[in-house]
Design an enzyme around this catalytic site. Structure first.
Site, PDB file in Angstrom:
ATOM      1  N   MET A  12     -24.269-114.733 -80.055  1.00 32.72           N
ATOM      2  CA  MET A  12     -25.026-114.818 -81.635  1.00 32.72           C
ATOM      3  C   MET A  12     -22.977-114.437 -82.548  1.00 32.72           C
ATOM      4  O   MET A  12     -23.221-114.141 -83.576  1.00 32.72           O
ATOM      5  CB  MET A  12     -26.453-113.721 -82.453  1.00 32.72           C
ATOM      6  CG  MET A  12     -27.244-113.801 -82.463  1.00 32.72           C
ATOM      7  SD  MET A  12     -28.456-113.503 -82.932  1.00 32.72           S
ATOM      8  CE  MET A  12     -27.742-111.797 -83.188  1.00 32.72           C
ATOM      9  N   GLY A  13     -21.905-114.854 -81.328  1.00 30.77           N
ATOM     10  CA  GLY A  13     -20.773-114.825 -81.993  1.00 30.77           C
ATOM     11  C   GLY A  13     -20.534-113.330 -82.240  1.00 30.77           C
ATOM     12  O   GLY A  13     -21.097-112.387 -81.479  1.00 30.77           O
ATOM     13  N   LEU A  15     -17.553-112.515 -79.841  1.00 26.75           N
ATOM     14  CA  LEU A  15     -17.809-112.177 -78.710  1.00 26.75           C
ATOM     15  C   LEU A  15     -17.145-110.934 -78.334  1.00 26.75           C
ATOM     16  O   LEU A  15     -16.039-110.345 -79.185  1.00 26.75           O
ATOM     17  CB  LEU A  15     -17.215-113.355 -78.625  1.00 26.75           C
ATOM     18  CG  LEU A  15     -17.809-114.740 -79.298  1.00 26.75           C
ATOM     19  CD1 LEU A  15     -17.117-116.023 -78.531  1.00 26.75           C
ATOM     20  CD2 LEU A  15     -19.189-114.562 -78.668  1.00 26.75           C
ATOM     21  N   HIS A  16     -17.527-110.351 -77.393  1.00 34.62           N
ATOM     22  CA  HIS A  16     -16.383-109.527 -77.085  1.00 34.62           C
ATOM     23  C   HIS A  16     -16.541-109.710 -75.220  1.00 34.62           C
ATOM     24  O   HIS A  16     -17.069-110.687 -74.876  1.00 34.62           O
ATOM     25  CB  HIS A  16     -17.148-107.721 -76.938  1.00 34.62           C
ATOM     26  CG  HIS A  16     -19.396-108.378 -76.775  1.00 34.62           C
ATOM     27  ND1 HIS A  16     -19.097-108.343 -75.588  1.00 34.62           N
ATOM     28  CD2 HIS A  16     -19.774-108.662 -78.211  1.00 34.62           C
ATOM     29  CE1 HIS A  16     -21.185-108.366 -75.754  1.00 34.62           C
ATOM     30  NE2 HIS A  16     -21.285-108.143 -77.238  1.00 34.62           N
ATOM     31  N   HIS A  19     -19.859-111.289 -73.999  1.00 32.45           N
ATOM     32  CA  HIS A  19     -20.183-112.812 -73.680  1.00 32.45           C
ATOM     33  C   HIS A  19     -19.116-113.765 -72.867  1.00 32.45           C
ATOM     34  O   HIS A  19     -19.191-114.432 -72.337  1.00 32.45           O
ATOM     35  CB  HIS A  19     -19.640-113.564 -74.868  1.00 32.45           C
ATOM     36  CG  HIS A  19     -20.435-112.593 -76.634  1.00 32.45           C
ATOM     37  ND1 HIS A  19     -20.225-111.364 -77.142  1.00 32.45           N
ATOM     38  CD2 HIS A  19     -22.449-112.888 -76.311  1.00 32.45           C
ATOM     39  CE1 HIS A  19     -21.072-110.881 -78.231  1.00 32.45           C
ATOM     40  NE2 HIS A  19     -22.406-111.718 -77.690  1.00 32.45           N
ATOM     41  N   GLY A 129     -26.884-112.588 -70.502  1.00 34.61           N
ATOM     42  CA  GLY A 129     -26.966-110.961 -69.988  1.00 34.61           C
ATOM     43  C   GLY A 129     -27.807-110.376 -69.447  1.00 34.61           C
ATOM     44  O   GLY A 129     -28.480-110.568 -70.050  1.00 34.61           O
ATOM     45  N   LYS A 131     -28.353-107.805 -70.302  1.00 35.52           N
ATOM     46  CA  LYS A 131     -27.903-106.717 -71.080  1.00 35.52           C
ATOM     47  C   LYS A 131     -29.804-106.227 -72.550  1.00 35.52           C
ATOM     48  O   LYS A 131     -29.943-105.595 -72.344  1.00 35.52           O
ATOM     49  CB  LYS A 131     -26.815-106.048 -71.897  1.00 35.52           C
ATOM     50  CG  LYS A 131     -27.166-105.329 -73.186  1.00 35.52           C
ATOM     51  CD  LYS A 131     -26.143-105.833 -74.020  1.00 35.52           C
ATOM     52  CE  LYS A 131     -26.484-104.521 -74.813  1.00 35.52           C
ATOM     53  NZ  LYS A 131     -26.543-105.581 -76.199  1.00 35.52           N
ATOM     54  N   ASP A 132     -30.022-108.033 -72.005  1.00 40.68           N
ATOM     55  CA  ASP A 132     -30.827-108.486 -72.718  1.00 40.68           C
ATOM     56  C   ASP A 132     -32.223-108.336 -72.244  1.00 40.68           C
ATOM     57  O   ASP A 132     -32.452-109.811 -71.809  1.00 40.68           O
ATOM     58  CB  ASP A 132     -30.821-109.395 -74.479  1.00 40.68           C
ATOM     59  CG  ASP A 132     -30.057-108.686 -74.774  1.00 40.68           C
ATOM     60  OD1 ASP A 132     -30.007-108.106 -76.098  1.00 40.68           O
ATOM     61  OD2 ASP A 132     -28.820-109.368 -74.631  1.00 40.68           O
ATOM     62  N   SER A 167     -21.396-104.532 -76.653  1.00 38.78           N
ATOM     63  CA  SER A 167     -22.788-105.241 -77.345  1.00 38.78           C
ATOM     64  C   SER A 167     -22.286-105.065 -78.717  1.00 38.78           C
ATOM     65  O   SER A 167     -20.999-103.890 -79.649  1.00 38.78           O
ATOM     66  CB  SER A 167     -23.712-104.213 -77.710  1.00 38.78           C
ATOM     67  OG  SER A 167     -24.326-104.904 -79.236  1.00 38.78           O
TER      68      SER A 167
HETATM   69  P1  AMP Z   1     -25.698-111.711 -78.026  1.00 41.31           P
HETATM   70  O1  AMP Z   1     -24.267-112.866 -79.424  1.00 41.31           O
HETATM   71  O2  AMP Z   1     -25.707-110.015 -78.076  1.00 41.31           O
HETATM   72  O3  AMP Z   1     -26.812-112.254 -79.087  1.00 41.31           O
HETATM   73  O4  AMP Z   1     -25.510-112.275 -76.612  1.00 41.31           O
HETATM   74  C1  AMP Z   1     -25.505-113.024 -76.559  1.00 41.31           C
HETATM   75  C2  AMP Z   1     -25.304-113.435 -75.118  1.00 41.31           C
HETATM   76  O5  AMP Z   1     -24.762-112.466 -74.063  1.00 41.31           O
HETATM   77  C3  AMP Z   1     -26.970-112.574 -74.211  1.00 41.31           C
HETATM   78  O6  AMP Z   1     -27.605-113.342 -73.230  1.00 41.31           O
HETATM   79  C4  AMP Z   1     -26.469-111.533 -74.224  1.00 41.31           C
HETATM   80  O7  AMP Z   1     -27.488-111.135 -72.672  1.00 41.31           O
HETATM   81  C5  AMP Z   1     -25.123-111.057 -74.218  1.00 41.31           C
HETATM   82  N1  AMP Z   1     -24.600-110.435 -73.950  1.00 41.31           N
HETATM   83  C6  AMP Z   1     -24.544-109.156 -74.783  1.00 41.31           C
HETATM   84  N2  AMP Z   1     -23.521-107.971 -74.275  1.00 41.31           N
HETATM   85  C7  AMP Z   1     -23.502-108.748 -72.787  1.00 41.31           C
HETATM   86  C8  AMP Z   1     -22.411-107.424 -72.765  1.00 41.31           C
HETATM   87  N3  AMP Z   1     -22.490-106.214 -72.535  1.00 41.31           N
HETATM   88  N4  AMP Z   1     -22.898-107.514 -70.900  1.00 41.31           N
HETATM   89  C9  AMP Z   1     -23.191-108.854 -70.416  1.00 41.31           C
HETATM   90  N5  AMP Z   1     -23.968-109.855 -71.493  1.00 41.31           N
HETATM   91  C10 AMP Z   1     -24.192-109.632 -71.988  1.00 41.31           C
END
Ligand code: AMP
Length: 276
Positions: A12-13, A15-16, A19, A129, A131-132, A167
């Protein structure tokens, strides 16, 4: 490595490093890497943070370029949902607990968008990840039950030096909340160590007590708890005791002010004398 393999990293952008870990894993096993950036409205409930969710497309594109991403797919909501959607994916049992219990419809929205992305991009591999973890388990189930030809990869959670899981929502935390935030991971670490310890006469049914003590610690640290739970990995149902040789998830979600944090640890109890 197949020369044509395409790897998809849905995000969802904002990015850290979390990601970026997914992108790097994708780069290692795929010839072409696609990152999708889409703040998916259908996975946000009423009153959730859809409007204020961080949108940092310029920086995200720079990160993708630096990381050698081949394509960025950043559609608008109007493109992804061109008309009223008549179909949705129904989820049995796997969304009854953890985040699914309080975020009604969230995972239906997640499966809807991930299914669309799979159909649009046709990746051979997709990266998510740990994390989810409930999201991963549901996508794993969708791929299995709908026979979607994609290999899923679960990438371990990337953390700050003090243990806080990275996050996009961490930027909402005030300095004081940021200081308290690592207590969530610490509480889950203690809980996962606790549930694995077996003493003489222990029938391994102390989990509810151990959860109660973890909740107390979190409340003391200023959290408003959504859940602290130990669930079976396959079924995502809470367990009161932990059968050996089955993977379990020690998970928590809690609010600091207006920010909801989640985290989890995977654990498997082994019979006494067997290596972990
Ligand atoms: P999001 O942008 O939050 O929807 O996350 C996109 C992808 O990045 C998802 O598969 C998350 O599980 C993964 N992700 C988010 N935070 C982390 C993290 N701290 N470590 C590893 N993967 C992550």
């Amino acid at each position: 490595m197949h020369p044509q393999t395409c790897g998809l990293v849905p995000t969802m952008g904002a990015l850290h490093e979390g990601h970026i870990a997914l992108i790097r894993k994708a780069r290692k096993c795929c010839e072409r890497v696609v990152v999708s950036i889409f703040v998916n409205p259908t996975q946000f409930g009423p009153g959730e943070d859809l409007e204020r969710y961080p949108r940092t497309l310029e920086t995200d594109l720079e990160i993708c370029a630096r990381e050698g991403v081949d394509f960025v797919f950043a559609p608008s909501a109007a493109e992804m949902y061109r008309s009223r959607q008549f179909l949705s994916i129904q989820i049995e049992a796997l969304a009854d607990h953890l985040c699914g219990a309080t975020r009604a419809g969230h995972f239906n929205g997640v499966l809807q968008i991930v299914n669309k992305l799979f159909q649009i991009v046709h990746p051979a591999h997709a990266f998510f990840g740990q994390k989810d973890i409930q999201q991963f388990r549901l996508i794993e189930t969708m791929v299995d039950e709908f026979n979607i030809p994609v290999v899923l990869h679960r990438v371990p959670t990337i953390r700050e030096h003090d243990g806080l899981a990275l996050s996009s929502r961490n930027r909402y935390l005030s300095p004081a909340e940021r200081e308290s935030a690592p207590a969530l991971y610490r509480a889950l670490q203690e809980l996962s160590e606790g549930v694995l310890i077996r003493e003489e006469g222990d029938r391994g049914d102390k989990i509810p007590k151990q959860i109660a003590s973890a909740r107390k610690k979190l409340e003391k640290a200023g959290f408003r708890i959504d859940y602290v739970s130990v669930v079976d990995y396959e079924t995502l149902q809470p367990v009161g005791k932990m059968p050996e040789n089955r993977q379990h998830i020690v998970a928590g979600a809690a609010w600091l002010g207006s920010t909801r944090l989640i985290d989890n640890i995977l654990v498997t109890a082994r019979p006494a004398g067997q290596q972990p």
